[in-house]
Design an enzyme around this catalytic site. Structure first.
Site: not given
Length: 267
Positions: A155, A159
């Site tokens: 990600h 995040k």
């Protein structure tokens, strides 16, 4: 038209949800809310999302604001979940929850709320990922007893939780198929002389880099072959469209806790 209320409208997903509501044939924006201290209060929601004006001004979240929508969508932060659920309960509004990184206590909040209102809770709202959850269960039932199983996820740099909620959902789907307890067989990192791999374990590897929207791979490897089931998301709009599909479906449901698998008819 279904009026959708978006909580956390100034977040990355909040802005994309506003765009998705605008482009959806059956939905319109009921409200777009932010924290009371936000500088975005009073801004047109469309301008916030970088699209045409929606004639809906960003507002602070309150009991009165929540009443203006048919269904709520919450992709905010774990610490906001309890308050958001209380507002949904007070207004008797269905709610779609996409917040990840939740504690056991926060998951209990969702369970309790679902006894009174319809709730969809999923780690990932993309159609592809939810199909992947079915595929990994099938792979586990065929290969799981002989294969080493690893889950690799990536990600963006912003995040905050790891492994991702989606990676954990994949892990639970595999573990449940094999009759294993993920809390006991999961390995979240290896370093140094970690020893020979135990065949019962399910490994997780995490990548955080740049603007990766979401990559997930389930790897089943034996001594002679390996199977990789991979999903890659290139746009957050994928998740927003899935959340709207869930919202439209949820409006017609009775109280209870539902998953995206229920929404898509995959269970």
């Amino acid at each position: 038209m279904i009026k959708v209320g978006i909580l956390g409208a100034n977040g990355r997903m909040g802005r994309v949800l506003i765009e998705a509501v605008h482009g959806h044939v059956n939905t319109e924006l009921g409200f777009a809310s932010v924290r009371e201290s936000s500088s975005f209060i009073g801004v047109d929601a469309g301008e916030l999302a970088g699209i045409a004006k929606q004639q809906v001004m960003v507002s602070a979240l309150s009991d009165e604001v929540v009443k203006t929508a048919d269904v709520l969508i919450d992709f905010t932060l774990p610490e906001a979940l309890e308050q958001n659920l209380q507002l949904a309960l007070a207004a008797n509004k269905p709610i779609v929850i996409g917040t990840t990184g939740l504690t056991g206590e926060q998951l209990n909040f969702i369970d309790e709320a679902a006894k009174s209102i319809p709730v969809v809770f999923a780690a990932n709202y993309s159609v592809g990922i939810n199909l992947m959850l079915n595929l990994v269960q099938h792979a586990a039932s065929v290969m799981g007893d002989d294969a080493d199983i690893e889950i690799i996820e990536g990600h963006h740099r912003f995040k905050k939780d790891a492994p991702s909620g989606t990676a954990m959902a994949i892990g639970h789907a595999i573990a449940n198929t094999l009759g294993r307890d993920l809390s006991k067989c999961a390995i979240y990192g290896r370093e140094g002389l970690s020893g020979e791999r135990s065949p019962e374990t399910i490994g997780f590897a995490t990548v955080r880099a740049g603007d990766i929207v979401g990559d997930h791979t389930a790897l089943f490897a034996t001594l002679g072959e390996r199977l990789e089931i991979t999903h890659k998301a290139s746009s957050r709009l994928t998740f927003a469209k899935g959340a709207l599909t869930a919202a439209c479906w949820l409006k017609e449901q009775n109280k209870g806790l539902y998953s995206m698998q229920d929404v898509l008819g995959l269970v």
